[in-house]
Design an enzyme around this catalytic site. Structure first.
Site, short mmCIF file in Angstrom:
data_model
loop_
_atom_site.label_atom_id
_atom_site.label_comp_id
_atom_site.label_asym_id
_atom_site.label_seq_id
_atom_site.Cartn_x
_atom_site.Cartn_y
_atom_site.Cartn_z
N LYS A 28 2.99 2.80 3.84
CA LYS A 28 3.73 3.38 2.72
C LYS A 28 5.23 3.41 3.02
CE LYS A 28 4.66 5.55 -1.10
NZ LYS A 28 4.19 6.77 -1.71
N LYS A 71 14.09 11.55 0.82
CA LYS A 71 13.13 12.13 1.78
C LYS A 71 12.33 11.01 2.46
CE LYS A 71 8.89 12.96 1.26
NZ LYS A 71 7.52 13.19 0.78
#
Lengths: 293, 293
Positions: free
Chosen positions: B166, B234
């Site tokens: 990811k 983030k």
């Protein structure tokens, strides 16, 4: 049309051959003698090639080469005639392009910048895509030639906008590939199978024409040059120069330039630009089976 | 299956609803109370939600949130039973994932990391693509749930490899968009029409799923959040942390992080991450019609 074609590199040679095939009357010239195109005349210098031509088409390596061919000794300038069109498919400075065009305009000569994309296969198959800058009416006169060499033209604006666009396109290719290379390096180091990562990329919005084209070579560790690193490096530098002139900051491209600098120091300049990956792998301590450390 | 679903953000809510729709017995919990999913039970804390569940599925904001839900006060740990599976669709640290899984394994609990891609539309339409890390047999037991929420799963390896993947995927999204943003800024400053540039991109190998999706919003100057800048920020930080742990250098991503830092300082954190473009435009002195300087 009567066309002088100047510059018989991989791209130029295929383009000139397609002009001959379409029935145009072509005279070629190349800096290094000995190159020829079947069915085309050969001239000893740019001035001789341009003699009597309606269109002079350039496809050479850089801004300096274009300038020399146009304005240097035995340059095209010697053979200019009113109504002549000069078209340049090299990738060179947008601002220099505008200067060249201005110099020629006073002599009744039109200038069209027409860099292209599509690789040597696209050039061979007359499937190039041209990014064109110039007057609409002039570009229309060139249509038979564009059709002989390419599949589509995009008019990007007046003279110089074709080159500006080409730089913006190659910038993206460099960054898309860099993203792929950084992702592949991280994933590999973390134990993910590169082939499975590529399958996933192709199934998601991360997919791109660049990765679709490059991934098979990268997975086979085949870095033979399709687009040599030194040429991408040249285009990146050209883009950063154009950005500096225009007071534009391109932070990620600046970083990528450093990687190309280092890859050049490592001796990779004649490999494909995909070989920049091997630097990231080296920094990460990744040892690829069967390759030297 | 009896499923506890923890975390009802935009993604989690749609996923839990699809589990209910597929006939699973779902109990939900959300940190901020008041959220519910039609047809699902509501629990006051993670431990209560996990009570009697075969599978506990998490979809929360970050590594700390996952840790707290699993091991904090009233955490899932209180309700563990042998054979239980914990699946995590949050995007969190790969190394923390491995640690969590190890802690749980001693209690006979399996751990699968299953972050996904596909945006809120994919979540709503059960068209997500999952990148999964874990044992094959465990993942197979989860298949009915994956099928209820997604269209495809890619097993990337053992636990932790889903998260590693990811990060490698979002890294590419960030760099593809940055390339587009730098190209658009340079081309615009040099006088090229952004719409014509996008048409050209889509006709060439520069095309990508990212630009295909984002360009229409960018051309309309619509920066309402689809993937908020603060979340991409983030993920970029998380990726750089994972890279640092693994001794991997990601030079272009480091540069892009600085742009996100500056965009956050400019107050853009709740806009879409595409708003990073406006910083480049500001640095280039580009004034977009109808927008404040």
């Amino acid at each position: 049309m009567r066309v002088a074609f100047l510059g018989l590199g991989i791209m130029g040679h295929a383009m000139a051959a397609n002009l001959v095939k379409a029935g145009h009357e072509v005279t070629v010239w190349n800096r290094t003698p000995g190159k020829m195109v079947e069915g085309a005349g050969i001239a000893p210098n740019p001035a001789a090639a341009a003699q009597g031509a309606e269109v002079v088409w350039l496809c050479v390596s850089d801004t300096a080469a274009v300038e020399k061919i146009l304005f240097g000794a035995d340059g095209v300038e010697q053979s200019l005639t009113e109504g002549m069109i000069i078209a340049d498919s090299s990738t060179i400075s947008p601002s220099a392009t505008v200067k060249f065009a201005e110099k020629l305009r006073s002599k009744g000569v039109s200038y069209v910048d027409a860099p292209m994309t599509g690789s040597k296969i696209g050039a061979a198959n007359a499937a190039l895509i041209f990014m064109v800058g110039g007057e609409v009416a002039v570009i229309e006169r060139l249509n038979p030639l564009f059709e002989a060499m390419g599949k589509k033209i995009f008019r990007m604006g007046e003279t110089g906008k074709g080159q500006a666009t080409k730089l913006a396109m190659n910038l993206q290719i460099a960054l898309i590939f860099e993203g792929f290379a950084e992702a592949l390096t991280l994933a590999t180091k973390l134990g993910v199978d590169p082939r499975q990562l590529v399958s996933l990329i192709e199934a998601t919005m991360v997919r791109s024409g660049v990765v679709e084209y490059k991934a098979p070579f990268v997975l086979q560790r085949d870095f033979t040059p399709n687009f040599p690193l030194r040429l991408m490096h040249k285009d990146i530098r050209l883009t950063l120069e154009a950005a500096k002139e225009a007071r534009v900051k391109l932070p990620a491209l600046e970083t990528v330039e450093e990687i190309y600098d280092l890859a050049t120091e490592e001796g990779h300049r004649d490999l494909d630009y995909a070989a920049t990956l091997t630097l990231l792998e080296k920094w990460a301590g990744i040892q690829v089976k069967g390759e030297a450390a």
